[in-house]
Scaffold this active site. Sequence first.
Site, PDB file in Angstrom:
ATOM      1  CD  GLU A   1      -2.148  -1.576   2.786  1.00 22.59           C
ATOM      2  OE1 GLU A   1      -3.085  -2.375   2.933  1.00 22.59           O
ATOM      3  OE2 GLU A   1      -1.574  -1.029   3.745  1.00 22.59           O
TER       4      GLU A   1
ATOM      5  CE1 TYR B   1      -4.949 -14.237   4.889  1.00 22.68           C
ATOM      6  CE2 TYR B   1      -4.214 -15.364   2.918  1.00 22.68           C
ATOM      7  CZ  TYR B   1      -4.898 -14.332   3.515  1.00 22.68           C
ATOM      8  OH  TYR B   1      -5.528 -13.410   2.731  1.00 22.68           O
TER       9      TYR B   1
END
Length: 186
Positions: free
Chosen positions: A129, A162
Amino acid sequence: MVLSDRTIRKEIESNRIVIDPLGDNCIQPASVDVHLDSHLLLFRGSRQAYIDIRKDQSNLTEMFEIKDDEPFMLHPNEFVLGSTVEFIGIPDDLVSRLEGKSSLGRVGLLIHSTAGYVDPGWQGRLTLELSNVANLPVTLYAGMKIGQLSFARLSTPAENLYGSENLNSKYQGQTLPTASRMYSEF
């Protein structure tokens, strides 16, 4: 406990930590340097008044590729998504943290807003990001060192990694910068 360079090397050599490709001299005293891929996900100008996180907003972005040795100018207050060159794999008993390089932070480049945590079981390239909090544009080059991963050992191996079916992991296996999939939770 944060892993040292020796332990990181051993974990990579035994294929428990996957970092592919692993660049020369990228293992630091307690981290591994990662590089910026050539693909960026840019936010288009839009007439939309807001972003509704309950809806797929993939129409707000477009893929852009940084060409050889040509910089991408990240302007002040601009936000784009990038990804690491490296494919990362984390075993069941480790967690990783993504942090920016201090030299880039000193010119106002942030590489994550909130997504600096890499769960056990993660496999894929990390989405970055990228934002510029400086007053001047900052150049981004494909292949440049962009961040570093540190690793810590868990008290016990995680039960639900995950990517497990019951976790609704939205980004497992990604290979390009990936826009928010928050809408899938509604």
